[in-house]
Design a protein around this motif. Structure first.
Motif, short mmCIF file in Angstrom:
data_model
loop_
_atom_site.label_atom_id
_atom_site.label_comp_id
_atom_site.label_asym_id
_atom_site.label_seq_id
_atom_site.Cartn_x
_atom_site.Cartn_y
_atom_site.Cartn_z
N ARG A 177 3.66 -13.75 14.74
CA ARG A 177 4.23 -12.80 14.61
C ARG A 177 3.25 -11.58 14.77
NH1 ARG A 177 9.35 -11.38 12.66
NH2 ARG A 177 8.50 -9.23 12.79
N TRP B 66 15.10 -12.54 -0.13
CA TRP B 66 15.48 -11.03 0.49
C TRP B 66 15.73 -10.20 -0.76
CZ3 TRP B 66 18.98 -13.45 4.42
CH2 TRP B 66 18.27 -13.77 5.67
N ILE C 124 13.96 -3.80 12.06
CA ILE C 124 12.46 -3.36 12.02
C ILE C 124 11.48 -4.35 11.43
CG2 ILE C 124 12.32 -1.02 12.82
CD1 ILE C 124 12.35 -0.39 10.19
N ASN C 125 10.30 -4.28 11.59
CA ASN C 125 9.49 -5.17 10.78
C ASN C 125 8.93 -4.53 9.42
OD1 ASN C 125 7.12 -3.58 11.04
ND2 ASN C 125 6.27 -4.97 12.77
N HIS C 126 8.13 -5.13 8.73
CA HIS C 126 7.81 -4.72 7.34
C HIS C 126 7.11 -3.66 7.25
CE1 HIS C 126 6.45 -5.80 3.21
NE2 HIS C 126 5.49 -5.23 3.52
N ASN D 224 15.13 -16.72 1.29
CA ASN D 224 14.56 -16.66 2.60
C ASN D 224 13.23 -17.51 2.92
OD1 ASN D 224 14.14 -15.48 5.35
ND2 ASN D 224 12.98 -13.68 4.74
N ARG E 77 10.74 -17.51 -0.47
CA ARG E 77 10.72 -16.30 -0.66
C ARG E 77 12.23 -15.71 -0.93
NH1 ARG E 77 9.39 -13.91 4.42
NH2 ARG E 77 7.78 -12.19 3.79
N SER F 8 11.77 -8.92 2.50
CA SER F 8 11.28 -10.12 1.64
C SER F 8 10.29 -9.47 0.53
CB SER F 8 10.68 -11.32 2.38
OG SER F 8 11.64 -11.30 3.51
N THR G 160 13.52 -7.99 10.30
CA THR G 160 14.10 -8.72 11.46
C THR G 160 14.60 -10.01 11.09
OG1 THR G 160 11.90 -10.03 11.55
CG2 THR G 160 11.94 -7.87 12.73
N THR G 161 14.14 -10.92 10.02
CA THR G 161 14.89 -11.91 9.76
C THR G 161 16.39 -11.70 9.28
OG1 THR G 161 13.70 -11.81 7.67
CG2 THR G 161 13.06 -13.13 9.40
N SER H 105 4.04 -7.73 10.84
CA SER H 105 5.10 -8.51 10.36
C SER H 105 4.78 -8.98 8.84
CB SER H 105 5.38 -9.34 11.19
OG SER H 105 5.65 -10.53 10.81
N GLY H 106 6.00 -9.22 7.88
CA GLY H 106 5.80 -9.70 6.59
C GLY H 106 5.79 -11.20 6.80
P1 PGA Z 1 9.04 -9.30 9.42
O1 PGA Z 1 9.57 -9.80 8.18
O2 PGA Z 1 10.15 -9.13 10.25
O3 PGA Z 1 8.13 -8.10 9.03
O4 PGA Z 1 8.01 -10.39 9.61
C1 PGA Z 1 10.45 -10.91 7.90
C2 PGA Z 1 10.34 -11.06 6.52
O5 PGA Z 1 9.66 -10.78 5.74
O6 PGA Z 1 11.47 -12.02 6.10
#
Ligand code: PGA
Length: 299
Positions: free
Chosen positions: A196, A269, A129-131, A165, A267, A149, A102-103, A200-201
């Motif tokens: 979140r 990407w 989408i999410n992680h 990131n 972090r 990420s 998503t980010t 989600s990551g």
């Molecule tokens: P997420 O991941 O959308 O799963 O939170 C974002 C990221 O890891 O940068």
């Protein structure tokens, strides 16, 4: 040897992927009775049912699942072949299937814009989408490339980092902590927090840090979108941790990044693909383009 035409396999693959005869007819621009009759003929030559209809829902049988996997391999190979031929002719054309976290949606569409200008014959499908959802698509081998990420260690991947990131603590400008020059990490537990969703990551990275320092925050709200979280912060519902990249658009004059100790969570990407997968000409072209474009970028 099963007597099946490529057309029948395409009709079957589309129906299986979309889970519907009607949607397959729409995508292939043919009538629904044609879809049904093609699937019927294919079923006859396989000698076993391919679909099972329960209520309105269409399910693949075991034979159907096996055929679906084979069809996907066949069509991917044919796509790759077409890309190679185009490459021999000096042009880049074909499909690029990308799934991004998503980010990265705040950044990748711009890169894709420049890429598509240079390569107008490349069609791009982009999933944001999410992680956890990316991980699932990796397991199903659904895309050429993935941007995320934290590439999962349990999947055999080739990954390259390409840009930072960082995750930062975001609050509304009039939040009491916004006045503090340096906020102690433990202070975060006294203010409502917006988290979140599970899977989600971002959430995972935040929870790892909080667990490391034995911190429990008051989660007032869980939301599955970075944009919704920013709106909730603006609405006074709490503070949150988001990627710094989410702060790019104009409406964020009323938001601020808090200077909290242990933040930003640093972090990168990564761009990844399955280790055993031979990258198509188009995917390789995009990978090189992305690495080239982001080489000198800083966040
Ligand atoms: P997420 O991941 O959308 O799963 O939170 C974002 C990221 O890891 O940068």
């Amino acid at each position: 040897m099963i007597q099946a035409t490529l057309h029948q396999l395409k009709v079957f693959e589309t129906t299986a992927r979309l889970g519907s005869f009607t949607k397959a007819a729409e995508e292939l621009d043919i009538t629904q009775p044609t879809v049904s009759s093609q699937v019927k003929q294919l079923t006859k030559s396989v000698g076993l049912p391919l679909f099972e209809q329960i209520g309105k829902q269409l399910y693949l049988t075991e034979a159907g699942k096996a055929l679906f996997t084979s069809c996907q391999d066949v069509f991917t190979e044919l796509d790759n072949f077409e890309m190679k031929i185009a490459d021999f002719k000096g042009t880049k054309e074909g499909k690029l299937r990308l799934s991004v976290i998503t980010t990265a949606a705040y950044f990748i569409p711009r890169i894709l814009g420049s890429f598509c200008q240079i390569y107008p014959d490349i069609d791009v499908t982009l999933q944001v989408i999410n992680h956890q959802q990316i991980q699932q698509r990796m397991l199903n081998n659904q895309d050429d490339l993935y941007i995320m990420s934290q590439p999962p260690e349990e999947i055999d991947l080739k990954s390259k980092p390409f840009i930072k990131n960082p995750l930062v603590v975001i609050a509304r400008k009039d939040h009491p902590l916004a006045k503090e020059k340096q906020v102690l990490l433990e202070k975060l537990q006294f203010y409502p927090f917006i988290m979140r969703e599970y899977g989600s990551g971002t959430r995972k990275a935040v929870q790892n840090l909080f667990n490391q320092y034995d911190l429990t925050v008051k989660v007032r709200l869980e939301l599955g979108s970075n944009e919704a979280i920013k709106q909730a912060i603006l609405g006074g519902l709490g503070i949150s941790v988001l990627s710094k990249h989410t702060l790019t658009s104009a409406c964020h004059e009323d938001l601020t990044i808090l200077n909290v100790e242990k933040f930003p969570i640093s972090r990168y990407w990564y761009i990844s693909h399955l280790a055993g997968k031979q990258l198509s000409v188009v995917a390789k072209t995009f990978l090189d383009f992305l690495m080239d474009r982001t080489l000198l970028m800083k966040v």
